[in-house]
Design a protein around this motif. Structure first.
Motif, PDB file in Angstrom:
ATOM      1  N   HIS A  49       2.898 -56.194 -21.605  1.00  0.00           N
ATOM      2  CA  HIS A  49       3.465 -55.654 -20.364  1.00  0.00           C
ATOM      3  C   HIS A  49       3.008 -54.216 -20.173  1.00  0.00           C
ATOM      4  N   ILE A  74      14.600 -61.100 -21.357  1.00  0.00           N
ATOM      5  CA  ILE A  74      13.248 -61.468 -21.778  1.00  0.00           C
ATOM      6  C   ILE A  74      13.122 -62.982 -21.607  1.00  0.00           C
ATOM      7  N   CYS A  95       6.254 -55.093 -27.020  1.00  0.00           N
ATOM      8  CA  CYS A  95       6.256 -55.479 -25.600  1.00  0.00           C
ATOM      9  C   CYS A  95       5.016 -54.985 -24.857  1.00  0.00           C
ATOM     10  N   ARG A 150       6.440 -61.212 -30.288  1.00  0.00           N
ATOM     11  CA  ARG A 150       6.727 -60.589 -28.988  1.00  0.00           C
ATOM     12  C   ARG A 150       7.334 -59.207 -29.162  1.00  0.00           C
ATOM     13  N   HIS A 192       9.959 -65.875 -25.309  1.00  0.00           N
ATOM     14  CA  HIS A 192       9.936 -64.775 -26.278  1.00  0.00           C
ATOM     15  C   HIS A 192      10.849 -65.054 -27.474  1.00  0.00           C
ATOM     16  N   HIS A 202      16.931 -55.481 -22.326  1.00  0.00           N
ATOM     17  CA  HIS A 202      16.324 -56.764 -21.947  1.00  0.00           C
ATOM     18  C   HIS A 202      16.718 -57.957 -22.825  1.00  0.00           C
ATOM     19  N   CYS A 223      13.492 -51.276 -25.786  1.00  0.00           N
ATOM     20  CA  CYS A 223      13.421 -52.161 -24.612  1.00  0.00           C
ATOM     21  C   CYS A 223      14.504 -53.224 -24.728  1.00  0.00           C
ATOM     22  N   ASN A 246      13.436 -51.200 -31.316  1.00  0.00           N
ATOM     23  CA  ASN A 246      12.797 -51.581 -30.058  1.00  0.00           C
ATOM     24  C   ASN A 246      13.805 -51.291 -28.948  1.00  0.00           C
TER      25      ASN A 246
END
Ligand code: HEC
Ligand code: HEC
Length: 147
Positions: free
Chosen positions: A128, A101, A124, A121, A105, A88, A84, A82
């Motif tokens: 989002h 985050i 994402c 979660r 989450h 984050h 992201c 992941n």
């Protein structure tokens, strides 16, 4: 007008419209995003009205998943990776100057505090979505709770 009367009146209007417009003429009115292109012809991708402002938008209501203010195409999310989270997740978010985050989450579905992002979660973009300047597809009377 009472809601039931309204619903009944609407039902009658729909029924009358269905009677006066034969199926053939209705089929001509329906247009797909591909327009009149034949199935075997290639089509250019529809314009997505992407904004990518780089600036966070104000949320329209407290529980709204914030919109993504940057491009996302290159960030892989699959069962193992992941990307992201590279920016984050805490503590990487600090050096990347990205918002962490939400604490929500890190909660398991049963409410336990976890040390890593909860599986619920992980994907994402289930919640989002990138910022867009798209017109509403159907008329609606939605009002932001900030107004
Ligand atoms: C290279 C680092 C980086 C990566 C990777 C990244 N982001 Fe971001 N993201 C940022 C930064 C920096 C901001 C804050 C922009 C600002 O505040 O102006 C941000 C903002 C956001 C916001 C807005 C938060 C808010 O409160 O408004 C969301 C949502 C978000 N990112 C989701 C994602 C998702 C989903 C992915 C993966 C598909 C992702 N990001 C990948 C750096 C990153
Ligand atoms: C099930 C829906 C859902 C998923 C999946 C999800 N989020 Fe969120 N996210 C939200 C909601 C709702 C909020 C705002 C309310 C809150 O804080 O819980 C939020 C808030 C945020 C924020 C803002 C935090 C802040 O303090 O301003 C960031 C950044 C973020 N999410 C990033 C991510 C990233 C990255 C992923 C993937 C690892 C992800 N989210 C997965 C729903 C989700």
């Amino acid at each position: 007008m009472n809601t039931w009367i309204k619903a009944a009146a609407l039902g009658m209007i729909v029924a009358v419209c269905a009677m006066v417009s034969p199926d053939a003429s209705m089929a001509q009115d329906v247009k797909s995003l591909r327009g009149t292109l034949a199935i075997e012809d290639g089509n250019t991708a529809a314009d997505l009205y992407r904004l990518n402002t780089g600036k966070r938008f104000t949320r329209n209501y407290r529980q709204q998943p914030p919109l993504i203010p940057h491009r996302v195409e290159k960030y892989q999310i699959d069962v193992k990776a992941n990307q992201c989270m590279g920016c984050h997740d805490w503590p990487q978010n600090v050096e990347n100057n990205a918002p962490k985050i939400s604490e929500t989450h890190y909660l398991s579905p049963t409410g336990e505090r976890l040390n890593k992002v909860s599986g619920s979660r992980w994907f994402c973009n289930q919640c989002h979505v990138p910022q867009v300047a798209a017109k509403a597809l159907v008329p609606n009377t939605f009002k932001s709770s900030n107004d």
